[in-house]
Write a protein that holds these residues in place. Structure first.
Motif, PDB file in Angstrom:
ATOM      1  N   LEU A 129      71.977  29.655   8.335  1.00  0.00           N
ATOM      2  CA  LEU A 129      73.213  30.286   7.879  1.00  0.00           C
ATOM      3  C   LEU A 129      73.116  31.813   7.862  1.00  0.00           C
ATOM      4  O   LEU A 129      74.059  32.505   8.264  1.00  0.00           O
ATOM      5  N   ALA A 130      71.995  32.344   7.391  1.00  0.00           N
ATOM      6  CA  ALA A 130      71.859  33.805   7.323  1.00  0.00           C
ATOM      7  C   ALA A 130      72.019  34.428   8.706  1.00  0.00           C
ATOM      8  O   ALA A 130      72.685  35.461   8.868  1.00  0.00           O
ATOM      9  N   ALA A 131      71.423  33.798   9.730  1.00  0.00           N
ATOM     10  CA  ALA A 131      71.540  34.316  11.096  1.00  0.00           C
ATOM     11  C   ALA A 131      72.954  34.147  11.632  1.00  0.00           C
ATOM     12  O   ALA A 131      73.457  35.000  12.372  1.00  0.00           O
ATOM     13  N   VAL A 132      73.624  33.063  11.252  1.00  0.00           N
ATOM     14  CA  VAL A 132      74.985  32.799  11.723  1.00  0.00           C
ATOM     15  C   VAL A 132      75.948  33.875  11.231  1.00  0.00           C
ATOM     16  O   VAL A 132      76.748  34.419  12.006  1.00  0.00           O
ATOM     17  N   VAL A 133      75.895  34.205   9.952  1.00  0.00           N
ATOM     18  CA  VAL A 133      76.862  35.160   9.404  1.00  0.00           C
ATOM     19  C   VAL A 133      76.491  36.605   9.746  1.00  0.00           C
ATOM     20  O   VAL A 133      77.329  37.505   9.629  1.00  0.00           O
ATOM     21  N   ALA A 134      75.245  36.819  10.191  1.00  0.00           N
ATOM     22  CA  ALA A 134      74.835  38.171  10.568  1.00  0.00           C
ATOM     23  C   ALA A 134      74.897  38.397  12.068  1.00  0.00           C
ATOM     24  O   ALA A 134      74.612  39.506  12.537  1.00  0.00           O
ATOM     25  N   GLY A 135      75.273  37.358  12.847  1.00  0.00           N
ATOM     26  CA  GLY A 135      75.355  37.508  14.291  1.00  0.00           C
ATOM     27  C   GLY A 135      73.992  37.624  14.956  1.00  0.00           C
ATOM     28  O   GLY A 135      73.839  38.373  15.931  1.00  0.00           O
ATOM     29  N   ARG A 136      73.010  36.869  14.455  1.00  0.00           N
ATOM     30  CA  ARG A 136      71.661  36.962  15.003  1.00  0.00           C
ATOM     31  C   ARG A 136      71.235  35.730  15.790  1.00  0.00           C
ATOM     32  O   ARG A 136      70.078  35.642  16.221  1.00  0.00           O
ATOM     33  N   VAL A 137      72.116  34.770  16.011  1.00  0.00           N
ATOM     34  CA  VAL A 137      71.752  33.559  16.754  1.00  0.00           C
ATOM     35  C   VAL A 137      71.792  33.874  18.247  1.00  0.00           C
ATOM     36  O   VAL A 137      72.835  34.291  18.770  1.00  0.00           O
TER      37      VAL A 137
END
Length: 332
Positions: free
Chosen positions: A168-176
């Motif tokens: 989730l942290a990567a999803v909302v930060a645009g890091r995927v």
């Protein structure tokens, strides 16, 4: 009375080791045992495969690049569903006569969207409609899953389903990363991120289960998760920043659960004292202005993350340390 439980995964590569893991959690965690997951068994036993075994109305298969949505279920998807049913058969058999609380786990909608591909490739995360459909299919599947668990464990009066969201942290930060690896998927807006988790939490609540959300990843947006309808928040204590303290304090004050990862998920290399664990948790409670007796069983102790990478001996010892620590906090 503080409780102890596990995050979900355990070491092991065979069905016999899964049965032994069930016996272990029933013996060492009598107040809140859980359905063990052994990702070391391979295809279908991993976090994504297990969640796809729960979703309803969506088919998948395993491709060289990973799990992908398909028109019909492939052999690996069918194996994942069979393995889940087999594991629940084992839990049902070994937990006969058990009464009390019990916990199961499932990957959440955003971790699925970040790890499963669309039929033509690239992550479900890249398509607004596809990620909505996958989240709703997970919510519907969980209604059936909870009913199945209730049937198999008739003595359980408190059923918890932990929704794992390590991505989730990567999803909302645009890091995927995109499929090519050269780019990143666009960040998901917080209202949409919340809405998908709200569907899952609502489905669990309506089915008669408690919805907890777990992540052991840094920079997890805990204030967002607290507003999704989840009745429990589960985190590695070391990953909580100053801004997260208020979120967890409010959860405890409202009678919701705070599950804290306080024991290493891999072999620590030296002895771990439950007295030190108790001291650390008490300091954390003091910082929040709370008392262990007042929060009672709303405070749960766990490993920092899943135990799949631990040795069998540490997996056992870590659960023993957690149980003794919970007893120490409760004055037992």
């Amino acid at each position: 009375m503080s409780l102890a439980t596990g995050v979900g995964s355990m070491p092991g590569t065979t069905d016999a080791e899964h049965a032994e893991a069930v016996r272990l959690v029933l013996g060492e965690l009598p107040d809140l045992p859980f359905v063990p997951e052994l990702p070391g068994r391979g295809v279908g036993a991993d976090m994504t495969g297990r969640a796809l075994a729960v979703v309803e109305g969506i088919s998948a298969d395993l491709q060289p690049a990973g799990w992908r949505l398909t028109d019909t279920s492939g052999v690996d998807h069918r194996r994942a569903r069979s393995l889940l049913a087999q594991d629940l058969d084992t839990v049902e058999e070994l937990a006969q006569g058990y009464a009390g609380a019990f916990k199961a786990q499932v990957a959440g909608p955003w971790t699925l969207a970040a790890t499963v591909e669309k039929p033509r490739g690239d992550k479900v995360l890249s398509d607004h409609g596809a990620r909505r459909d996958l989240a709703q299919a997970l919510a519907e599947g969980l209604r059936t899953h909870v009913a199945d668990l209730r049937r198999r464990l008739p003595g359980v009066d408190r059923l918890v389903v932990q929704v794992d969201e390590p991505a989730l942290a990567a999803v909302v930060a645009g890091r995927v990363p995109t499929a090519s690896g050269f780019g990143r998927h666009r960040r998901v807006d917080l209202p949409e991120a919340s809405a998908h988790l709200e569907w899952v939490a609502a489905a669990l609540t309506e089915a008669g289960a408690e919805a907890w959300v777990h992540s052991c990843a840094p920079q997890t947006p805990w204030s967002l998760l607290a507003g999704t309808g989840a009745t429990g928040l589960s985190a590695d204590l070391a990953m909580l920043g100053p801004a997260d303290l208020d979120t967890f304090a409010e959860a405890l004050e409202q009678g919701r659960t705070a599950a804290l990862g306080v024991v290493a998920s891999t072999d620590p290399g030296s002895a771990v004292s439950d007295a030190r664990v108790v001291e650390r948790v008490q300091r954390w409670l003091d910082m929040l202005g709370l008392d262990a007796e007042e929060v009672g069983d709303a405070l749960v102790l766990t490993p920092t993350c899943g135990l799949a990478g631990a040795s069998g001996s540490w997996a056992r010892e870590s659960l023993q340390v957690l149980r003794r620590s919970a007893d120490g906090l409760s004055g037992r």
